[in-house]
Design a protein around this motif. Structure first.
Motif, short mmCIF file in Angstrom:
data_model
loop_
_atom_site.label_atom_id
_atom_site.label_comp_id
_atom_site.label_asym_id
_atom_site.label_seq_id
_atom_site.Cartn_x
_atom_site.Cartn_y
_atom_site.Cartn_z
N ARG A 89 30.16 55.74 57.27
CA ARG A 89 31.48 56.10 57.78
C ARG A 89 31.39 57.27 58.75
NH1 ARG A 89 36.16 54.17 55.88
NH2 ARG A 89 36.76 54.93 57.92
N LEU A 90 30.49 57.13 59.74
CA LEU A 90 30.35 58.19 60.75
C LEU A 90 31.56 58.26 61.67
CD1 LEU A 90 26.61 57.89 61.85
CD2 LEU A 90 27.65 59.62 60.39
N SER A 106 28.62 45.25 74.12
CA SER A 106 27.34 44.74 73.62
C SER A 106 27.33 44.58 72.10
CB SER A 106 26.21 45.68 74.05
OG SER A 106 26.39 46.97 73.52
N VAL A 107 28.08 45.43 71.40
CA VAL A 107 28.10 45.37 69.93
C VAL A 107 29.16 44.40 69.43
CG1 VAL A 107 28.53 46.68 67.81
CG2 VAL A 107 27.15 47.68 69.64
N LEU A 110 21.78 54.77 67.04
CA LEU A 110 22.32 54.40 65.74
C LEU A 110 22.78 52.94 65.69
CD1 LEU A 110 24.41 57.64 65.02
CD2 LEU A 110 22.22 57.01 64.01
N LEU A 111 23.16 52.40 66.86
CA LEU A 111 23.65 51.03 66.92
C LEU A 111 22.61 50.05 67.46
CD1 LEU A 111 27.23 51.79 68.30
CD2 LEU A 111 26.73 50.71 66.09
N LEU A 112 21.37 50.49 67.50
CA LEU A 112 20.32 49.68 68.14
C LEU A 112 20.22 48.30 67.54
CD1 LEU A 112 18.23 49.98 70.38
CD2 LEU A 112 16.57 50.70 68.63
N ILE A 157 32.01 52.16 66.28
CA ILE A 157 31.33 53.19 65.48
C ILE A 157 31.26 52.77 64.02
CG2 ILE A 157 31.48 55.59 64.71
CD1 ILE A 157 32.89 56.17 67.43
N GLN A 158 32.23 52.01 63.56
CA GLN A 158 32.23 51.56 62.17
C GLN A 158 31.11 50.56 61.88
OE1 GLN A 158 36.24 50.15 61.61
NE2 GLN A 158 37.02 52.17 61.04
N GLN A 159 30.48 50.03 62.93
CA GLN A 159 29.37 49.11 62.73
C GLN A 159 28.08 49.84 62.35
OE1 GLN A 159 30.41 45.89 62.86
NE2 GLN A 159 32.34 46.93 63.35
N ILE A 160 28.08 51.19 62.48
CA ILE A 160 26.90 51.97 62.11
C ILE A 160 26.73 51.92 60.60
CG2 ILE A 160 25.84 54.26 62.11
CD1 ILE A 160 27.44 54.87 64.64
N ASN A 161 25.53 51.58 60.17
CA ASN A 161 25.23 51.55 58.74
C ASN A 161 23.76 51.94 58.55
OD1 ASN A 161 25.29 51.18 56.01
ND2 ASN A 161 25.44 48.95 56.08
N VAL A 162 23.53 53.25 58.63
CA VAL A 162 22.16 53.76 58.54
C VAL A 162 21.60 53.56 57.14
CG1 VAL A 162 20.67 55.76 58.86
CG2 VAL A 162 22.64 55.44 60.36
#
Length: 364
Positions: free
Chosen positions: A259-260, A230-231, A154-156, A248-253
């Motif tokens: 807001r996962l 890394s993020v 998810l954070l790739l 985790i808040q950097q996830i934006n699919v």
């Protein structure tokens, strides 16, 4: 009787390693060892695995050597050390959980009310017994594991691999050793499971359960620390109280799935509650082993007393962090090394007693 399987034991060990340490441990370690903090779990893993292999070097022949009833001087001291360790762990985790609730979920609720409510919930779970705690842990931790393993995918797009490249300087190995010392007491908490090995159904698989549990827990912690650096970069991780939440808040699919962190927090909270419930259950076991009380009715007053101490001992979150990463690091390390040594001696004494009994029986 409260019997659990080796697979349940391994998951409980992994949960005990991860549930509390993922709150703020990464931040403090990164302040010491910077962008090569991701190497620290590997170093700690090798040390802890070495100790476990020494303690359970002949686990197949030790099915009857693990009862920690305080009948000898060694077992009594061992119970006291585990009891002190458990009290320290419980107070630290409960205050960390309450501080998180006040910071993100219930900012207007007085800390005294939160302490009482959480303590009552923990009493209910701990009173249900080891089997109930194991079942709750397995369900929640498997879900948490799946979520953490999905984070790298998810954070790739956010991962910057150059952030993980260690810059070797004169103080690199010194900083790594300091971070290893900081992390070891959090992983070494697995010594409290020496108290429940007598409740394992297939005792010849105890060593395997410990190895799988430690590997599982440290692997997930390694993934989280690596993603943090890394993020976000080491500079941000060092200055954020809850780096895992920010990562985790950097996830934006998509525009609708950004807001996962709320979903993961909802799964993580029961994992930490089950860890604290297990600590409370083991504290009760220690009091029974030492025969401090004649009944099991002391669980409620002891739990409420610890809940009060959580509020009284720490004026604010800063005081708690000083305890968790300064005082507790040294105290926890000393207690855990004593427990490893005493448990090793306890097994040797039990083995000698067994040989003497068998020798006397054969002579007769």
């Amino acid at each position: 009787m409260n019997q659990i399987s080796p697979s349940q034991l391994s998951i409980m060990i992994a949960n005990f390693i991860l549930a509390g340490s993922l709150i703020t441990l990464a931040q403090v370690m990164t302040q010491v060892s910077h962008q090569y903090t991701w190497l620290v779990p590997i170093l700690v893993y090798m040390i802890v695995m070495g100790l476990i292999l020494i303690v359970f070097r002949k686990s197949n022949n030790q099915s009857k050597n693990n009862n920690l009833q305080a009948r000898s001087f060694t077992s009594r001291i061992l119970n006291i050390c585990i009891g002190l360790l458990l009290v320290g762990i419980y107070i630290r985790d409960l205050r960390a959980f309450i501080d998180y609730l006040r910071s993100y979920i219930l900012p207007e609720t007085p800390i005294e009310i939160l302490s009482i409510l959480v303590t009552l919930a923990l009493i209910y779970v701990a009173a249900s017994g080891l089997q109930a705690i194991a079942r709750i842990t397995v369900i929640q931790f498997i879900t948490l594991t799946a979520m953490i393993l999905s984070l790298p995918i998810l954070l790739l797009n956010e991962i910057e691999l150059p952030n993980l490249v260690p810059i070797l300087t004169i103080g690199t190995f010194s900083n790594l050793s300091k971070s290893t010392f900081l992390m070891f007491p959090w992983i070494g908490e697995i010594v409290i499971f020496f108290l429940v090995v007598e409740n394992i159904t297939y005792k010849k698989h105890i060593k395997k359960a410990f190895i799988k549990g430690i590997s599982h827990g440290i692997l997930l912690l390694f993934i989280l620390i690596s993603l943090n650096i890394s993020v976000l970069g080491a500079g941000i991780v060092e200055n954020v109280t809850y780096p895992n939440i920010l990562t985790i808040q950097q996830i934006n699919v998509t525009d609708f799935l950004d807001r996962l962190d709320l979903a993961i927090v909802i799964v993580w909270m029961p994992c930490l509650l089950s860890k604290m419930a297990l600590s409370l259950y083991c504290i009760q076991r220690i009091t029974n082993n030492l025969k401090l009380f004649q009944t099991n009715l002391h669980l409620t007053p002891v739990s409420l007393l610890l809940g009060i101490l959580v509020v009284v001992l720490f004026e604010n979150n800063i005081a708690h962090l000083r305890y968790a990463f300064l005082s507790w690091t040294t105290i926890g390390f000393a207690l855990e090394m004593m427990i490893f040594s005493l448990f090793f001696l306890h097994q040797i004494n039990k083995k000698r007693e067994k040989k003497a009994t068998e020798g006397g029986a054969s002579y007769t």
